[in-house]
Design a protein around this motif. Sequence first.
Motif, PDB file in Angstrom:
ATOM      1  N   PRO A 320     104.016 -12.723   4.024  1.00 52.89           N
ATOM      2  CA  PRO A 320     104.426 -14.175   4.014  1.00 52.89           C
ATOM      3  C   PRO A 320     105.965 -14.237   3.723  1.00 52.89           C
ATOM      4  O   PRO A 320     106.356 -15.244   4.037  1.00 52.89           O
ATOM      5  N   LEU A 321     106.571 -13.104   3.428  1.00 52.51           N
ATOM      6  CA  LEU A 321     108.005 -13.159   2.894  1.00 52.51           C
ATOM      7  C   LEU A 321     108.809 -12.847   4.357  1.00 52.51           C
ATOM      8  O   LEU A 321     110.002 -13.131   4.199  1.00 52.51           O
ATOM      9  N   THR A 322     108.282 -12.869   5.457  1.00 48.28           N
ATOM     10  CA  THR A 322     109.008 -12.468   6.582  1.00 48.28           C
ATOM     11  C   THR A 322     109.100 -13.846   7.506  1.00 48.28           C
ATOM     12  O   THR A 322     109.537 -13.707   8.727  1.00 48.28           O
ATOM     13  N   THR A 323     108.496 -14.948   7.014  1.00 48.60           N
ATOM     14  CA  THR A 323     108.570 -16.321   7.637  1.00 48.60           C
ATOM     15  C   THR A 323     108.631 -17.389   6.726  1.00 48.60           C
ATOM     16  O   THR A 323     108.653 -17.238   5.512  1.00 48.60           O
ATOM     17  N   ARG A 324     109.050 -18.675   7.387  1.00 41.80           N
ATOM     18  CA  ARG A 324     109.574 -19.607   6.488  1.00 41.80           C
ATOM     19  C   ARG A 324     108.407 -20.450   6.023  1.00 41.80           C
ATOM     20  O   ARG A 324     107.242 -20.099   6.722  1.00 41.80           O
ATOM     21  N   ARG A 325     108.455 -21.306   4.948  1.00 37.40           N
ATOM     22  CA  ARG A 325     107.601 -22.029   4.268  1.00 37.40           C
ATOM     23  C   ARG A 325     107.496 -23.410   5.146  1.00 37.40           C
ATOM     24  O   ARG A 325     108.447 -23.768   5.406  1.00 37.40           O
ATOM     25  N   ASP A 326     106.247 -24.013   4.944  1.00 39.18           N
ATOM     26  CA  ASP A 326     106.370 -25.400   5.659  1.00 39.18           C
ATOM     27  C   ASP A 326     106.601 -26.357   4.344  1.00 39.18           C
ATOM     28  O   ASP A 326     106.871 -25.821   3.261  1.00 39.18           O
ATOM     29  N   GLY A 327     106.051 -27.548   4.645  1.00 40.17           N
ATOM     30  CA  GLY A 327     106.644 -28.663   3.618  1.00 40.17           C
ATOM     31  C   GLY A 327     105.651 -28.562   2.420  1.00 40.17           C
ATOM     32  O   GLY A 327     106.013 -29.073   1.253  1.00 40.17           O
ATOM     33  N   ASN A 328     104.373 -27.750   2.585  1.00 37.49           N
ATOM     34  CA  ASN A 328     103.623 -27.574   1.410  1.00 37.49           C
ATOM     35  C   ASN A 328     103.930 -26.172   0.639  1.00 37.49           C
ATOM     36  O   ASN A 328     103.094 -25.867  -0.425  1.00 37.49           O
ATOM     37  N   GLY A 329     104.894 -25.674   0.941  1.00 37.18           N
ATOM     38  CA  GLY A 329     105.279 -24.294   0.233  1.00 37.18           C
ATOM     39  C   GLY A 329     104.396 -23.138   0.865  1.00 37.18           C
ATOM     40  O   GLY A 329     104.371 -22.168   0.159  1.00 37.18           O
ATOM     41  N   GLN A 330     103.679 -23.450   1.974  1.00 36.21           N
ATOM     42  CA  GLN A 330     102.727 -22.310   2.543  1.00 36.21           C
ATOM     43  C   GLN A 330     103.612 -21.751   3.861  1.00 36.21           C
ATOM     44  O   GLN A 330     104.205 -22.352   4.495  1.00 36.21           O
ATOM     45  N   THR A 331     103.094 -20.510   4.193  1.00 40.03           N
ATOM     46  CA  THR A 331     103.485 -20.092   5.501  1.00 40.03           C
ATOM     47  C   THR A 331     102.533 -19.505   6.317  1.00 40.03           C
ATOM     48  O   THR A 331     101.273 -19.754   5.787  1.00 40.03           O
ATOM     49  N   LYS A 332     102.619 -19.505   7.595  1.00 41.85           N
ATOM     50  CA  LYS A 332     101.395 -19.286   8.390  1.00 41.85           C
ATOM     51  C   LYS A 332     100.499 -18.210   8.398  1.00 41.85           C
ATOM     52  O   LYS A 332      99.672 -17.983   8.790  1.00 41.85           O
ATOM     53  N   TRP A 333     101.055 -17.159   7.341  1.00 42.91           N
ATOM     54  CA  TRP A 333     100.460 -15.963   6.999  1.00 42.91           C
ATOM     55  C   TRP A 333      99.329 -16.342   6.022  1.00 42.91           C
ATOM     56  O   TRP A 333      98.368 -15.460   5.849  1.00 42.91           O
ATOM     57  N   GLY A 334      99.802 -16.938   5.164  1.00 38.57           N
ATOM     58  CA  GLY A 334      98.766 -17.410   3.951  1.00 38.57           C
ATOM     59  C   GLY A 334      97.352 -17.606   4.068  1.00 38.57           C
ATOM     60  O   GLY A 334      96.566 -16.643   3.821  1.00 38.57           O
ATOM     61  N   SER A 335      96.899 -18.600   4.979  1.00 41.94           N
ATOM     62  CA  SER A 335      95.709 -18.599   4.896  1.00 41.94           C
ATOM     63  C   SER A 335      94.757 -17.566   6.077  1.00 41.94           C
ATOM     64  O   SER A 335      93.716 -17.376   5.898  1.00 41.94           O
TER      65      SER A 335
END
Length: 743
Positions: A320-335
């Motif tokens: 998750p630290l290798t990509t940007r967060r979205d508006g909700n503070g989540q990254t595309k790896w999280g889910s």
Amino acid sequence: MVIMSAGRRRNNRIPIALFFIGVVALAIRLALQLRGRDPEDADAYAGVVSMWLGIASIALSGLTALAQRNQLSQHSITPDPFESLDAVTETLAYAVRKQWSNEVEVRRVNESLPLKTRWVNGPDEISDHWPNIRDDRTQRTALQLGGQLEQIADVFGRVPSGRLVVLGQRGAGKTILASRFVLDMLERRTAGSGDPVPVLFPLGAWNPETPLRTWLADRLVDTISPELKDTDAQGTTLATRLLDKQRILPVLDGFDEIGEQLRATAIRAINADLRLGDRLLLTSRPSEYASAVADSDVLSRAAVVQLTDLTTGQIDEHLPLTTRRDGNGQTKWGSVLQRARSEPRYAPLMEVLSTPLMVMLARTVYSETGDDPVELLDILDRVALDPAADPHRALTHRLLAGFVSTVYAKSYRAGVKHLRDDYTPDKATEWLGFLARHLKRHQKTELAWWELVLAVPRWVVGVVAGAVTVLTVVPVVGFTGWAGNWHGNDGRTAWITATVVSALVCGIVGGTLIGRGRGIRSTPARLQLRAKGRMREIAGDLAQRLRSWRTAAWLLVWTAGGGFFGFAGWLTPTAAAVIPVGLAAGVFAGSGIWFVVSLIRALGVPVDPTTTVSPSDLLHTDRSTAFLQGLGVGAGGATVFWIMMLFAFEPASGLPFEEVLGAGRWAAGWVATAGAGVLIWVLYFPVWGPWLIARIVLPLTGKLPWGVMTFLDDAHRSGVLRKVGGVYEFRHGYLRDHLADTR
């Protein structure tokens, strides 16, 4: 680092004696031929022989005197050239540090948030007994050697024997650890301390039939500095002395890359070569190493540690630290990672991501692009519908294929101005696949630009070399025939006929020689031409070459060639007794050109080892060396050839040299001969000539791009390839094998 090479001296004078006997026999034969002939003819013939005898006698006498002076100097008290071992060690340390400092940046070893590669003690059954490892028979308890990447030098220092085996699954980060170890150990060295220099040796290039110490010495010469090949009076090379004095700490990377049938032999060979106090670090995959140990023995006095798989927590923390967060503070790896942890059908994803290699691939394919890693879950859903499918294989294939496509995508390559438009992902994959199959076919792990000629069929190399030889010899040697003013003399026809036949013979022999071996040299030359302060060394080198059987063979070929031209002239009605003249001319030309070639070779000295630490540098150095040596050989050889023509032409043809080749014709012939000498030298003697053939043939057949070195350099910058000295390797054997299977 400047080390004088004493070399081995020999006392054998038999070849020189035979050389002079042959000349005397030739002179006697001429005398018999000339009995009863016109005095003017006799003077001309005698002039040819006298000219050759005078020059040969002076040259050989000088060489013999200087060689004897060298031999006498051995008995005087002279400084040991190896007393400068400390200076050599420091220069070597600088060269290795320079080489690996750039490489670790490409591999992201020093990135701000690296994966925490960890290890634990390995199984006791594949390590030596702890009293042997601890150098103390009373200490039977195991040392706790667990640690993580930045602690590798500390852990190694806690092993009293100084021998450590690092095991890890495919992609676990063994080579990254080895390179980090090299740099960390270099940072801990104190200049002038005499501490050993860590040098990484890819073991996949070693055949255990060669003693390890011999192979390590050869690798030091080939990948670090050719000066390390210098020898002392006993014939010991500087590279071997460094190893004997334990100034080198071998880092043997990739034991599992050795052929399966040779691994047990390799263990025994390493043990046989190790001496008391020798230290080393060896990396391998666990099963391959354990199997070799079971078939042979443990590595003597070596402790074993094993890299652990990445934990779920480490993967969750890193990706998750290798990509940007979205508006909700989540990254595309999280889910994606959350579902892989909680849903059993997606568990294979976490298993695949348990090695640093696969995490790096996932980061490149998804974190550094707009692609969504949810695709990995979709792959598992599709695989679940096919009972015969392997989910781990499907995920691995996607990440490996995606890695190459990503690094060559135009959006990812924006701003890299030196690249050509045809560097598309599909083309790059095709070219890399060819390189991977080339390595697999020749059972190699190292990609050397000069060995790409092995991918060209032998007959193609032979035909090209033979054709160039014929097309060079015919106009140059035949220059006298078609450009000379023969005044209707039949010698023109004889000369041209002899030229064509000789050119065909040279083309067939030369093409066969180059085609079979795809070149004469096996490695690039790293030389500069220098004579200042080296006259005694150069004279000794020439004297030694003179006693070689190759010299006798060389002179025999030239003598036969001269005799053939003499025979062709003998067939004309206007010339007589020209066969002996041809023989004499052949011996003179062969001797003179031998001297020129041998002198040019003797003038070569190794370049500074800190200036040739990359494949591109090696290519530029070999090319420069080839042209400089070629110019010397071409100019010197042309001079010898035309001096021979000046003395031998009239006796052989019956016409004055000035009439046929006057008015500047000989000058044009000299220029053409010199140019031919450069071309033949460049094609036959350095590795750059055969490489040039491969450089043209492989792009013509679509197997590689026209800018081969640009492509290889860019693949290195992109992280697909890595550099080890003057050669490339694929970043990982996993990637190489994947590309080799890609069509």
